[in-house]
Design a protein around this motif. Structure first.
Motif, PDB file in Angstrom:
ATOM      1  N   HIS A  89      56.784  61.640  14.834  1.00  0.00           N
ATOM      2  CA  HIS A  89      57.416  60.386  14.734  1.00  0.00           C
ATOM      3  C   HIS A  89      57.259  59.755  13.357  1.00  0.00           C
ATOM      4  O   HIS A  89      58.063  59.249  12.832  1.00  0.00           O
ATOM      5  CB  HIS A  89      56.869  59.284  15.657  1.00  0.00           C
ATOM      6  N   GLY A  90      56.064  59.906  12.887  1.00  0.00           N
ATOM      7  CA  GLY A  90      55.712  59.518  11.284  1.00  0.00           C
ATOM      8  C   GLY A  90      56.638  60.008  10.290  1.00  0.00           C
ATOM      9  O   GLY A  90      56.943  59.242   9.545  1.00  0.00           O
ATOM     10  N   GLN A  91      57.234  61.338  10.676  1.00  0.00           N
ATOM     11  CA  GLN A  91      58.235  62.037   9.488  1.00  0.00           C
ATOM     12  C   GLN A  91      59.349  60.874   9.502  1.00  0.00           C
ATOM     13  O   GLN A  91      59.757  60.613   8.329  1.00  0.00           O
ATOM     14  CB  GLN A  91      58.468  63.271  10.171  1.00  0.00           C
ATOM     15  N   LEU A  92      59.961  60.472  10.647  1.00  0.00           N
ATOM     16  CA  LEU A  92      60.913  59.915  10.767  1.00  0.00           C
ATOM     17  C   LEU A  92      60.774  58.298  10.231  1.00  0.00           C
ATOM     18  O   LEU A  92      61.544  57.906   9.515  1.00  0.00           O
ATOM     19  CB  LEU A  92      61.521  59.595  12.046  1.00  0.00           C
ATOM     20  N   GLU A  93      59.671  57.618  10.481  1.00  0.00           N
ATOM     21  CA  GLU A  93      59.155  56.587  10.000  1.00  0.00           C
ATOM     22  C   GLU A  93      59.099  56.490   8.408  1.00  0.00           C
ATOM     23  O   GLU A  93      59.811  55.641   7.868  1.00  0.00           O
ATOM     24  CB  GLU A  93      57.994  55.890  10.588  1.00  0.00           C
ATOM     25  N   ALA A  94      58.592  57.655   8.005  1.00  0.00           N
ATOM     26  CA  ALA A  94      58.231  57.658   6.520  1.00  0.00           C
ATOM     27  C   ALA A  94      59.743  57.725   5.681  1.00  0.00           C
ATOM     28  O   ALA A  94      60.261  56.864   4.929  1.00  0.00           O
ATOM     29  CB  ALA A  94      57.422  58.930   6.160  1.00  0.00           C
ATOM     30  N   ALA A  95      60.583  58.620   6.515  1.00  0.00           N
ATOM     31  CA  ALA A  95      62.150  58.703   5.972  1.00  0.00           C
ATOM     32  C   ALA A  95      62.745  57.397   5.854  1.00  0.00           C
ATOM     33  O   ALA A  95      63.478  56.770   4.813  1.00  0.00           O
ATOM     34  CB  ALA A  95      62.751  59.549   6.677  1.00  0.00           C
ATOM     35  N   ARG A  96      62.426  56.450   6.930  1.00  0.00           N
ATOM     36  CA  ARG A  96      63.097  55.307   7.329  1.00  0.00           C
ATOM     37  C   ARG A  96      62.485  54.322   5.983  1.00  0.00           C
ATOM     38  O   ARG A  96      63.283  53.451   5.576  1.00  0.00           O
ATOM     39  CB  ARG A  96      63.111  54.619   8.454  1.00  0.00           C
ATOM     40  N   ALA A  97      61.233  54.294   5.859  1.00  0.00           N
ATOM     41  CA  ALA A  97      60.444  53.449   4.891  1.00  0.00           C
ATOM     42  C   ALA A  97      61.102  53.612   3.454  1.00  0.00           C
ATOM     43  O   ALA A  97      61.018  52.933   2.586  1.00  0.00           O
ATOM     44  CB  ALA A  97      59.267  53.657   4.793  1.00  0.00           C
ATOM     45  N   TYR A  98      61.603  55.112   3.159  1.00  0.00           N
ATOM     46  CA  TYR A  98      62.137  55.227   1.842  1.00  0.00           C
ATOM     47  C   TYR A  98      63.621  54.621   1.861  1.00  0.00           C
ATOM     48  O   TYR A  98      63.973  54.899   0.638  1.00  0.00           O
ATOM     49  CB  TYR A  98      62.241  56.872   1.730  1.00  0.00           C
ATOM     50  N   GLY A  99      63.958  54.061   2.751  1.00  0.00           N
ATOM     51  CA  GLY A  99      65.263  53.361   2.669  1.00  0.00           C
ATOM     52  C   GLY A  99      66.390  54.500   2.954  1.00  0.00           C
ATOM     53  O   GLY A  99      67.560  54.029   2.560  1.00  0.00           O
ATOM     54  N   MET A 100      66.016  55.483   3.721  1.00  0.00           N
ATOM     55  CA  MET A 100      67.347  56.488   4.126  1.00  0.00           C
ATOM     56  C   MET A 100      68.015  55.685   5.275  1.00  0.00           C
ATOM     57  O   MET A 100      67.428  54.852   6.127  1.00  0.00           O
ATOM     58  CB  MET A 100      66.845  57.505   4.479  1.00  0.00           C
ATOM     59  N   SER A 101      69.307  56.028   5.384  1.00  0.00           N
ATOM     60  CA  SER A 101      70.248  55.439   6.430  1.00  0.00           C
ATOM     61  C   SER A 101      69.993  56.244   7.650  1.00  0.00           C
ATOM     62  O   SER A 101      69.485  57.068   7.563  1.00  0.00           O
ATOM     63  CB  SER A 101      71.450  55.654   6.032  1.00  0.00           C
ATOM     64  N   ALA A 102      70.564  55.865   8.565  1.00  0.00           N
ATOM     65  CA  ALA A 102      70.177  56.528   9.997  1.00  0.00           C
ATOM     66  C   ALA A 102      70.898  57.897  10.057  1.00  0.00           C
ATOM     67  O   ALA A 102      70.282  59.076  10.212  1.00  0.00           O
ATOM     68  CB  ALA A 102      70.714  55.545  11.012  1.00  0.00           C
ATOM     69  N   ALA A 103      71.977  58.023   9.544  1.00  0.00           N
ATOM     70  CA  ALA A 103      72.768  59.375   8.973  1.00  0.00           C
ATOM     71  C   ALA A 103      71.726  60.392   8.215  1.00  0.00           C
ATOM     72  O   ALA A 103      71.584  61.416   8.451  1.00  0.00           O
ATOM     73  CB  ALA A 103      73.899  59.301   8.612  1.00  0.00           C
ATOM     74  N   GLN A 104      71.308  59.741   7.253  1.00  0.00           N
ATOM     75  CA  GLN A 104      70.506  60.550   6.136  1.00  0.00           C
ATOM     76  C   GLN A 104      68.989  60.881   6.924  1.00  0.00           C
ATOM     77  O   GLN A 104      68.810  61.987   6.922  1.00  0.00           O
ATOM     78  CB  GLN A 104      70.043  59.548   5.104  1.00  0.00           C
TER      79      GLN A 104
END
Lengths: 269, 244
Positions: free
Chosen positions: A152-167
């Motif tokens: 889960h942390g990987q996805l949270e990190a990606a979201r924290a970088y400001g990636m959109s849901a599709a990204q």
């Protein structure tokens, strides 16, 4: 001795045998195309199953459970036949005149103009799609499980970088999913390889059909009996062929898993 | 609707053939699998190598080819063996060859399940049994087997359902004799008569689904009985993996 070798060489390279060797391409094509389509349908199915929109989720769940709940042969036969009929029905609504329908005596197609003749290439494509649909349901489950195993942390990190849901989905989630999906996908691939032996049920002149023809007692009026019933020898060759394909696939998947799992899975040594 | 009920009645005798093939091959395959799994785990290479090869060969090749191979092999011995002994009506009958091949096939798949479970039996329990001075046979009967069957049961249920699904291809490889038709042949013949693919194949699929659910229910009951010593009996997952 040399005569024997020459005889066997000429026997094994006669026209019928060459056709047999060439028919391996159908099996290989069906396996590769079916495997690719299974992954595509698996991705679609897993995305549907993960959807937040209830009807889509229902479609994904129904697809994966219904198709897996019936024998693969049944769906494998049903899909090409049903597809052919659906196309013929569509064509019939356009081209059939009432007189032509009245003249038609057979149960199907509605009129002669709507008849769609399918040869080996068409059936081969339909069979590949069919394999893809059946084993896509298995792949749906594998990929669905793999998507949930991504930390889960990987996805949270990606979201924290400001990636959109599709990204997040395409750049992080699906990329990392493969490592977890590979063992299951290797199982699905083995099932597809074994299911390619069923191609002859759809009138495709594949390796099984040719093995049967070549092995049947061969009597020529000019020569006499060339050989008696040798079918079991030809089937033994196919038996060994499939075991070798399994062996090679196993080795290949192990190598891929080792490579894909670098730095991620400690078990994949 | 009336048509649908008629169709259900038409398929009722056919499903008996599928059930026969599964029921005839599962018990023998079960026993064969125990032997193969123990052979595979044996330290004696004369036992473990052949068992390993057998399991690999039958899991690595399609059942369809296995049917053709064994049937043609049986045919080739017809003149030299079966006819003089007067048993060819029996040996070449699909109701004999079918369960024979299915037994070998399910034996291999089940052996792999049992072998996995055998390796998962807690080491400490086996060591404790040895410390009590139990003989090898006692160890197996009292400690290893009860552990093994409990570990393997959910996967074995899955295998039984898969075997039942595999009975669909028996008559595509073996000759159909008279009115002895299973679900797939019935569906195919009805389809060739009136080209109604959706009705006939769906009814066959319904029968397969129904029998699979019954198998899951019955095997779930057995699992509950096997696990009756647990404080909260773990329920078998109703959504099976359906993958072999």
């Amino acid at each position: 001795m040399t005569d024997d070798i020459a005889y066997w060489f000429s026997y094994l390279t006669n026209g019928k045998h060459l056709t047999w060797y060439a028919s391996f391409q159908f099996t290989i094509f069906a396996a590769l195309a079916g495997g690719t389509l299974a992954v595509v349908f698996g991705l679609i199915g897993a995305t549907l199953k993960n959807s937040r929109f209830f009807p889509l989720r229902l479609i994904g769940t129904t697809y994966s459970s219904i198709v897996r709940g019936v024998p693969d042969v049944l769906f494998f036969l049903f899909f090409p036949l049903a597809f052919e009929q659906a196309v013929e029905w569509l064509v019939a609504t356009q081209v059939c005149s009432p007189e032509a329908i009245a003249v038609q005596t057979a149960a199907w197609p509605p009129c002669k103009e709507a008849n769609w003749f399918l040869g080996t290439p068409e059936y081969l494509i339909l069979a590949s799609v069919s394999l893809g649909l059946v084993y896509g349901a298995f792949a749906t489950n594998v990929i669905h499980g793999a998507l949930r195993s991504v930390p889960h942390g990987q996805l949270e990190a990606a979201r924290a970088y400001g990636m959109s849901a599709a990204q997040v989905l395409w750049r992080v989630h699906i990329r990392q999913m493969w490592v977890y999906a590979l063992p299951g996908l290797s199982n699905v691939w083995m099932l597809i390889v074994k299911a390619t032996s069923l191609l002859s049920l759809l009138q495709i002149a594949d390796i099984v059909l040719w093995a049967d023809r070549l092995g049947a007692p061969n009597f020529l009026p000019t020569v006499g009996l060339v050989h008696e019933d040798w079918r079991w020898r030809y089937y033994l060759v196919l038996f060994v062929f499939y075991i070798l394909v399994t062996l090679i696939s196993e080795k290949a998947f192990n190598a891929i898993m080792r490579r894909a799992g670098r730095g991620i899975l400690s078990e994949a040594q | 609707m009336e048509r649908f009920i008629q169709e259900l009645a038409l398929f009722a005798p056919a499903v008996l053939f599928n059930i026969y093939f599964a029921a005839a091959s599962i018990p023998i395959g079960f026993v064969l699998a125990i032997g193969l799994a123990l052979g595979k785990a044996s330290s004696n290479p004369w036992l473990s190598r052949p068992s390993r090869a057998f399991v690999y060969a039958f899991r690595g090749s399609p059942l369809f080819i296995q049917f053709f191979m064994f049937y043609s092999l049986a045919l080739s011995f017809n003149v030299s063996l079966w006819k003089p002994w007067g048993v060819s009506w029996f040996v070449l009958h699909p109701l004999f060859i079918g369960p024979l091949v299915l037994t070998l096939n399910t034996g291999a798949y089940t052996a792999e399940i049992f072998y996995g479970a055998l390796r998962a039996v807690p080491r400490g329990e086996v060591e404790a049994a040895r410390a009590y001075g139990m003989s090898r046979a006692q160890q197996f009967r009292q400690v290893i087997w009860p552990n093994l069957i409990r570990l393997a049961w959910p996967a074995y249920t899955n295998e039984v359902v898969f075997l039942f699904h595999a009975t669909a291809i028996v008559y595509f490889a073996l000759p159909v004799i008279g009115l002895q038709k299973d679900l797939m042949i019935t569906a195919k013949e009805l389809f060739e008569r009136d080209y109604n693919a959706f009705l006939h194949f769906s009814v066959a699929a319904l029968y397969f689904l129904a029998v699979s659910l019954v198998v899951f229910f019955l095997f779930g009951l057995v699992y509950q009985r096997l696990m009756r010593h647990m404080p909260a009996p773990p329920r078998m997952r109703f959504q099976p993996k359906w993958i072999r």
